[in-house]
Design an enzyme around this catalytic site. Structure first.
Site, PDB file in Angstrom:
ATOM      1  CE  LYS A  22      -2.531   2.454   3.639  1.00 48.49           C
ATOM      2  NZ  LYS A  22      -1.411   3.249   4.085  1.00 48.49           N
ATOM      3  CG  ASN A  23       2.507   2.688   3.476  1.00 47.49           C
ATOM      4  OD1 ASN A  23       1.313   2.927   3.282  1.00 47.49           O
ATOM      5  ND2 ASN A  23       3.032   2.574   4.688  1.00 47.49           N
ATOM      6  CB  CYS A 116      -5.104   6.465  10.397  1.00 47.71           C
ATOM      7  SG  CYS A 116      -5.622   4.971   9.585  1.00 47.71           S
ATOM      8  NE  ARG A 121      -0.335  10.581  10.067  1.00 49.89           N
ATOM      9  CZ  ARG A 121      -0.665   9.475   9.406  1.00 49.89           C
ATOM     10  NH1 ARG A 121      -1.869   9.006   9.465  1.00 49.89           N
ATOM     11  NH2 ARG A 121       0.234   8.843   8.681  1.00 49.89           N
ATOM     12  CG  ASP A 307       2.352   1.401   9.350  1.00 50.37           C
ATOM     13  OD1 ASP A 307       1.953   2.300  10.101  1.00 50.37           O
ATOM     14  OD2 ASP A 307       2.577   1.578   8.135  1.00 50.37           O
ATOM     15  NE  ARG A 399      -7.228   4.663   4.769  1.00 51.57           N
ATOM     16  CZ  ARG A 399      -6.249   5.090   5.548  1.00 51.57           C
ATOM     17  NH1 ARG A 399      -6.449   5.170   6.849  1.00 51.57           N
ATOM     18  NH2 ARG A 399      -5.098   5.465   5.058  1.00 51.57           N
TER      19      ARG A 399
END
Ligand code: UD1
Length: 418
Positions: A22-23, A116, A121, A307, A399
């Site tokens: 995903k990242n 999230c 952030r 994570d 997600r």
């Protein structure tokens, strides 16, 4: 509202293919804008964050085609420089479009990103670095209006913290800047090097002379390419945690073991056998009951990934021993703790520290996912718990995890979405 219904305490045994990262896919899809050409990207995970990214690309004027897990993006006809507020709010990584739009069309109008809620952030490092490259940024009412009249100019930028997103934004912004950009104290996550590999295959000139530094020679234009996304290391750790709480024996295909180098010893110390000598795969065989008596500090890569904190904590709840987690990356990343307590876990949190006393059993109940990796932790705990666990808040899981319930069902879990 859909829920996952898990009947826990079933042994997991079998094979799971790990999805693409995903990242990696998110910044690479954004970076494809800079090529103004066709990019063929393989091993894309079909997750809702990718859908959101594709909505942004379509809005900007890109053509999108699919072939299984391959996405073909054509950015020849970009006709906009703005991203609607609703799309920006859906995920934090939408901020990467700032660097991508600047590098591709020279201006951008975007609102502050969502994602999230893991504590504040800020995007100060993104903004500061882009300003150093010569970007003019006007901020007001949560909207950023940016332009680079006259183009960006390469310079030396040293990040005050190795932020993943800021590193990606600055790489993408500087590939077409005039002259040389030297980025130091950058993030070293594998997804950064995947982005660099993608951009270099598009004609960018990015060198990595040593850990934490990149030298980027600006080029006039990039071209299209074909690229395969690296495997998702956090999905791999999630399935490893699931194996650990179910006396499991899982063969995980499409894993790069070096990318989870800080995590494998944690499972080994817990009594799992982790076989890593199989090319691009890993087998984990769990003991009857894991033993977990250690300290986990989340750190930038190559340290223990933030994570992975939540799914590994779920595993530690069902292990013998006491473990201490210190969350150093995000200030509010223990939202799963309250839900794990409902399942019978014994966890105490004080600020960034969580102390987990392993319990003999968890027992199923109704819980709510509040963020992506917290959701993964609840699935792991539900798989290890006795009785039925009902998990709501599935949009968080969707997600980042492709086919989560099908994958788990195929190895013996009783899990369905209702
Ligand atoms: C990325 C990952 C996310 C992972 C995180 C840390 C993606 C899409 N997301 O998020 O899964 O948990 O890296 O490995 O790749 N910070 C600032 N100012 C900034 C930027 C960051 O203070 O300008 C702070 C953040 O608030 C946070 C820390 O730096 O406390 C790390 O953030 P960062 O590395 O930027 O994470 P993301 O890129 O958002």
């Amino acid at each position: 509202m859909s829920k996952l219904i898990i009947e826990g305490a079933r042994r997991l045994k079998g094979e799971i293919k790990i999805q693409g990262a995903k990242n990696s896919i998110l910044p690479i899809l954004a970076a494809s804008l800079v090529t103004r050409a066709e990019c063929v990207i393989h091993n894309c995970p079909m997750i809702s964050d990718v859908e959101t990214t594709l909505k942004i690309l379509r809005h900007l004027g890109c053509g999108i085609k699919f072939d299984g897990n391959t996405i073909i993006v054509n950015s020849e006809n970009i006709c906009k420089n703005n991203i609607p507020n609703l799309l920006m709010r859906e995920m934090r990584s939408s901020i990467i479009f700032l660097g991508a739009l600047i590098s591709s069309v020279g201006s951008a109008e975007i609102s502050l990103p969502g994602g999230c809620e893991l504590g504040p952030r800020p995007i100060d490092m993104h903004i500061e670095g882009l300003r150093q490259l010569g970007l003019r940024i006007n901020e007001g009412h949560g909207i950023l209006k940016c332009s680079n009249e006259g183009g960006l100019e390469g310079c030396n930028i040293s990040l005050s913290f190795p932020s993943v997103g800021a590193t990606e934004n600055l790489i993408i912004a500087s590939v077409r800047a005039r002259g040389t950009t030297v980025l130091s104290n950058i993030a070293r996550e594998p997804e950064i090097m995947d982005l660099v590999g993608f951009l270099n295959s598009c004609g960018a000139k990015i060198e990595s002379p040593g850990e934490g530094t990149l030298i980027i020679e600006g080029v006039k234009n990039l071209h299209g390419t074909e690229h395969t996304i690296i495997p998702d290391r956090i999905a791999a750790v999630t399935y490893m945690s699931a194996a650990a709480v179910t006396v499991g024996d899982l063969f995980l295909k499409n894993v790069i073991k070096d990318h989870i180098g800080a995590v494998i010893p944690v499972f080994e110390e817990a009594g799992c056998t982790v076989e890593t000598d199989i090319k691009n795969s890993l087998r984990i065989i769990a003991p009857t009951r894991p033993y977990f008596n250690r300290m986990i500090r989340t750190m930038p890569y190559p340290g223990f990934p933030t994570d992975a904190q939540a799914p590994v904590m779920a595993m530690s709840c069902l292990a013998d021993g006491t473990s201490v987690f210190v969350e150093n990356i995000f200030s509010n990343r223990y939202k799963h703790v309250g839900e794990l307590l409902r399942l019978g876990a014994d966890i105490k949190v004080e600020g960034r520290v969580a102390v987990v006393e392993g319990v003999k059993r968890l027992s199923g109940t109704e819980v709510a996912a509040m963020d992506l990796r917290g959701a993964a932790a609840l699935v792991v705990a539900g798989l290890g718990a006795e009785g039925i666990t009902k998990i709501s808040g599935l949009s968080h899981i969707d997600r980042g995890y492709e086919n989560l319930e099908n994958n788990l069902e195929s190895v013996g879990a009783s899990i369905k979405r209702v």
